[in-house]
Design a protein around this motif. Structure first.
Motif, PDB file in Angstrom:
ATOM      1  N   ASN A 294      -5.816   8.189  -7.011  1.00 33.96           N
ATOM      2  CA  ASN A 294      -5.062   7.092  -7.605  1.00 33.96           C
ATOM      3  C   ASN A 294      -5.901   5.835  -7.864  1.00 33.96           C
ATOM      4  N   LEU A 295      -7.213   5.946  -7.685  1.00 33.08           N
ATOM      5  CA  LEU A 295      -8.127   4.819  -7.878  1.00 33.08           C
ATOM      6  C   LEU A 295      -9.288   5.251  -8.758  1.00 33.08           C
TER       7      LEU A 295
ATOM      8  N   GLN B  24       0.287   0.414 -11.323  1.00 35.96           N
ATOM      9  CA  GLN B  24      -0.658   1.098 -12.197  1.00 35.96           C
ATOM     10  C   GLN B  24      -1.352   0.060 -13.082  1.00 35.96           C
ATOM     11  N   GLY B  25      -2.674   0.177 -13.210  1.00 37.17           N
ATOM     12  CA  GLY B  25      -3.446  -0.716 -14.059  1.00 37.17           C
ATOM     13  C   GLY B  25      -3.950  -1.973 -13.365  1.00 37.17           C
ATOM     14  N   LYS B  26      -3.536  -2.197 -12.121  1.00 39.92           N
ATOM     15  CA  LYS B  26      -3.956  -3.396 -11.390  1.00 39.92           C
ATOM     16  C   LYS B  26      -5.271  -3.161 -10.657  1.00 39.92           C
ATOM     17  N   ASP B  27      -6.051  -4.235 -10.504  1.00 40.31           N
ATOM     18  CA  ASP B  27      -7.302  -4.167  -9.763  1.00 40.31           C
ATOM     19  C   ASP B  27      -7.044  -3.864  -8.299  1.00 40.31           C
ATOM     20  N   VAL B  28      -7.944  -3.115  -7.696  1.00 40.41           N
ATOM     21  CA  VAL B  28      -7.909  -2.820  -6.267  1.00 40.41           C
ATOM     22  C   VAL B  28      -9.039  -3.626  -5.628  1.00 40.41           C
ATOM     23  N   ILE B  29      -8.697  -4.400  -4.619  1.00 42.34           N
ATOM     24  CA  ILE B  29      -9.659  -5.293  -3.978  1.00 42.34           C
ATOM     25  C   ILE B  29      -9.928  -4.813  -2.558  1.00 42.34           C
ATOM     26  N   GLU B  30     -11.217  -4.766  -2.219  1.00 46.30           N
ATOM     27  CA  GLU B  30     -11.629  -4.410  -0.855  1.00 46.30           C
ATOM     28  C   GLU B  30     -12.637  -5.454  -0.399  1.00 46.30           C
TER      29      GLU B  30
END
Length: 74
Positions: A66-67, A38-44
């Motif tokens: 969740n994003l 939770q709170g972490k960046d999501v990278i694509e």
């Protein structure tokens, strides 16, 4: 479908990893390649696209539940 083993590849077609799905994931949606806290960046594709507002385990469906997008953040 939940329980299936799926492969992931780079944009260049290089195999990265096999991942067991822990959720049903609709076509075109994202799958967590690693555990997301939770709170972490999501990278694509090498770019930050959002932040995990709910933790997601490897193989989980990643979407609006969740994003939170960073697309329009200034």
């Amino acid at each position: 479908k939940k329980g299936e083993q799926v492969g992931s590849v780079t944009l260049e077609g290089k195999s990265v990893a096999d991942i067991k799905l822990v959720d049903d994931v609709p076509l075109g949606h994202k799958v967590a390649m690693k555990d997301l806290a939770q709170g972490k960046d999501v990278i694509e594709y090498g770019r930050v696209i959002g932040v995990a507002f709910q933790a997601a385990a490897r193989g989980s469906h990643v979407h609006t539940h969740n994003l939170k997008t960073k697309r329009w953040k200034v």
